[in-house]
Scaffold this motif. Sequence first.
Motif, PDB file in Angstrom:
ATOM      1  N   GLY A   7     -68.888  39.136-147.065  1.00  0.00           N
ATOM      2  CA  GLY A   7     -69.786  39.779-148.020  1.00  0.00           C
ATOM      3  C   GLY A   7     -69.724  41.286-147.913  1.00  0.00           C
ATOM      4  O   GLY A   7     -68.923  41.851-147.165  1.00  0.00           O
ATOM      5  N   GLU A  10     -75.193  45.662-148.104  1.00  0.00           N
ATOM      6  CA  GLU A  10     -76.059  46.209-149.150  1.00  0.00           C
ATOM      7  C   GLU A  10     -77.054  47.221-148.597  1.00  0.00           C
ATOM      8  O   GLU A  10     -77.469  48.136-149.304  1.00  0.00           O
ATOM      9  CB  GLU A  10     -76.823  45.065-149.831  1.00  0.00           C
ATOM     10  N   GLN A  25     -74.629  40.941-148.786  1.00  0.00           N
ATOM     11  CA  GLN A  25     -74.545  40.095-149.973  1.00  0.00           C
ATOM     12  C   GLN A  25     -73.240  39.306-149.925  1.00  0.00           C
ATOM     13  O   GLN A  25     -72.158  39.883-150.069  1.00  0.00           O
ATOM     14  CB  GLN A  25     -74.600  40.928-151.246  1.00  0.00           C
ATOM     15  N   PRO A  35     -78.873  37.106-150.424  1.00  0.00           N
ATOM     16  CA  PRO A  35     -78.392  37.975-149.339  1.00  0.00           C
ATOM     17  C   PRO A  35     -78.741  37.404-147.978  1.00  0.00           C
ATOM     18  O   PRO A  35     -79.664  36.592-147.831  1.00  0.00           O
ATOM     19  CB  PRO A  35     -79.121  39.297-149.599  1.00  0.00           C
TER      20      PRO A  35
END
Length: 366
Positions: A7, A10, A25, A35
């Motif tokens: 991911g 964020e 995320q 998330p």
Amino acid sequence: MLFRTEGRVEAILAEHPALQVLVVQPFSVDGNTPPRTAINYKALTGTAQVGERVLLNTVAVELNLGTGGYDFVVGIVGRELEDEPPGHLIKLRYTPLQTPVLAIEAPESPFHPALESFHPLEGVPVVCCGLHSQIGPVCFAAHAVFKEQGYPGRVVYIMSDSAALPIAWSHLVRELKQNGLLQTTITCGQAFGGDYEAINLYSALQAAKQVASADVILVGQGPGNAGTQTALGFSGIDQGLAMNAAIALEGQPICVPRISFADKRPRHYGVSEQTLTVLERVVLGSVQVPLSVMPSQMRETVLTSFRERGLLEKHAVVEVETDALFNPMATYNWTTMGRKPQEDPYFFQTALAAGIVAAQSALKTG
């Protein structure tokens, strides 16, 4: 199942010297994956930045294990660590996360000459814990005794590798150091991230005295005690190994017994079966076993458990008054198994007793 996902970072929820708490995320085909919160250990992967791609280990969350709902960062995609290796010793050896550290004993270490030859502990108190949550009250009590005598005592904590490996995972250690209750940390075996790194417990004990100038040495596993409801299958059995090491190196071993009248599990009510096993089967010599002064019925429950296993003859059980320290210690809101000091007082009182005995002994021998 692979228990891996990739991911993008964020946000950074928290930043500490040794770790970050990240919001990641995950990549997904439909874009609807929620998330995840992940721990990033900087020593293993470097410092993550918002927008970077990371690979996560998700096994603990997927299996609902006790890591507080966190995933762990395995690597930052495309990142190359540019720093020179601090030393040649590898911890987490032969795993994908193996990392070089500067071992305090290594030839390239400035402390190598001090540790090159054997030096006995010369009676330095070595407080051996069965649970990580015991180290807070031990440190608090030891420093209370030192402060009362106007002595700037030094407490050194050696974290073994039988539970959590990164010492950065311990919020308790971070708090103890910030409040001046713990001066130095040493991580031994495969554990990592202490002020000093040691190859094994024995050299860590020697380093605590020779390098860190410990008045009191505290030894115990990190967070994450593991048990199996079998006679010997629990990570806290390292408590006995630590006491044996202290005996071998001519220190003064002090056992912190696990005592609770709030834990309703029969094997941990009164004196934990784990403590009794360590004192009966694992420790090879006699050690000090401090107890807090308890109401008569509780005291008899504890002493009967010791008596039935022949421990009153084998070890030196001593009772200590701890009430004066309990309320000041309880302001820290430390917990054990989710219970606060007011909910499980004799667990914490017993650890206070061990800290008092250790500090008093240090003052006599120092």
